[in-house]
Design an enzyme around this catalytic site. Sequence first.
Site, PDB file in Angstrom:
ATOM      1  CG  ASP A   1      -1.712   1.185   1.464  1.00  0.00           C
ATOM      2  OD1 ASP A   1      -2.399   1.587   0.513  1.00  0.00           O
ATOM      3  OD2 ASP A   1      -1.676   1.751   2.568  1.00  0.00           O
TER       4      ASP A   1
ATOM      5  CB  ALA B   1     -12.120  11.591   8.356  1.00  0.00           C
TER       6      ALA B   1
ATOM      7  CE  LYS C   1      -8.240   8.249   0.143  1.00  0.00           C
ATOM      8  NZ  LYS C   1      -8.008   6.818   0.430  1.00  0.00           N
TER       9      LYS C   1
END
Length: 266
Positions: A9, A42, A50
């Site tokens: 990642d 968040a 996203k």
Amino acid sequence: MALKALILDWAGTAVDFGSRAPMGAFVEAFARVGVTISIAEARGPMGLPKRDHVSALLYSPAIAARWQAANGAAPTEADVDRVLAIFEPLNVEVIEHHADLIPGLLDVVAFARGQGLKIGSTTGYTRPIMERLMPLAAAAGYAPDNVVCAGDLAAGRPSPLMMYRTFADLGVWPPAACVKIDDTEPGIAEGLAAGTWTVGLALSGNAAGLSKAELDRLAADERAALRTAATDRLARAGAHFVIDTIADLRPVLEAIEARLQAGLRP
């Protein structure tokens, strides 16, 4: 080595200790449409593409109620796109301030390449965000053999499609010869769905959410409690191994290699 590739990642794994770049951008994007969200909120869906991240936030009961109060109607898919369109340039703006390589990354990559492994990458970031981040990472010495972004394919995490693209890009197989390294549950799920070994990172990414300086300032017992909570979270997501940061990966690779030599598979 029987291992053929590491698939990393980006934020919280290779760069941006604490995975902090997207947080302010999410908070600001929602603020611009009249909705207040917290950093903790968040962080909840981190690791997802996203657009999926925005969707998960917007349709969560608490935030959906705030949206209704602020906008006079329940959120829609058009609203997801509206918030995403605000978020993406905000994230691009701040990315240069969150592009530092995580300590130990280059040593691990050098070791892996020395053993003949390829270095792949997948990310929940969109291509415009990565177009800003990749040159910064390359200037610091990190340039993986491929980058697959959310939005490049029909589905992102937790599906295995970005992993499949990486296998094809790198020319590596079977999945059991690859290791997925990530700091989020969706990223671990991505590796599991693709059939790879998975390694969770407890302290450098979303599970802890602290910069390295903040982490270093913690008392020993606070750090231990944070490590325990983050490790448990990633283990429950199915990670085969959980370590603090990418710097601790080499012994895990040797352990996986031993398992492969013994005929074991993920």
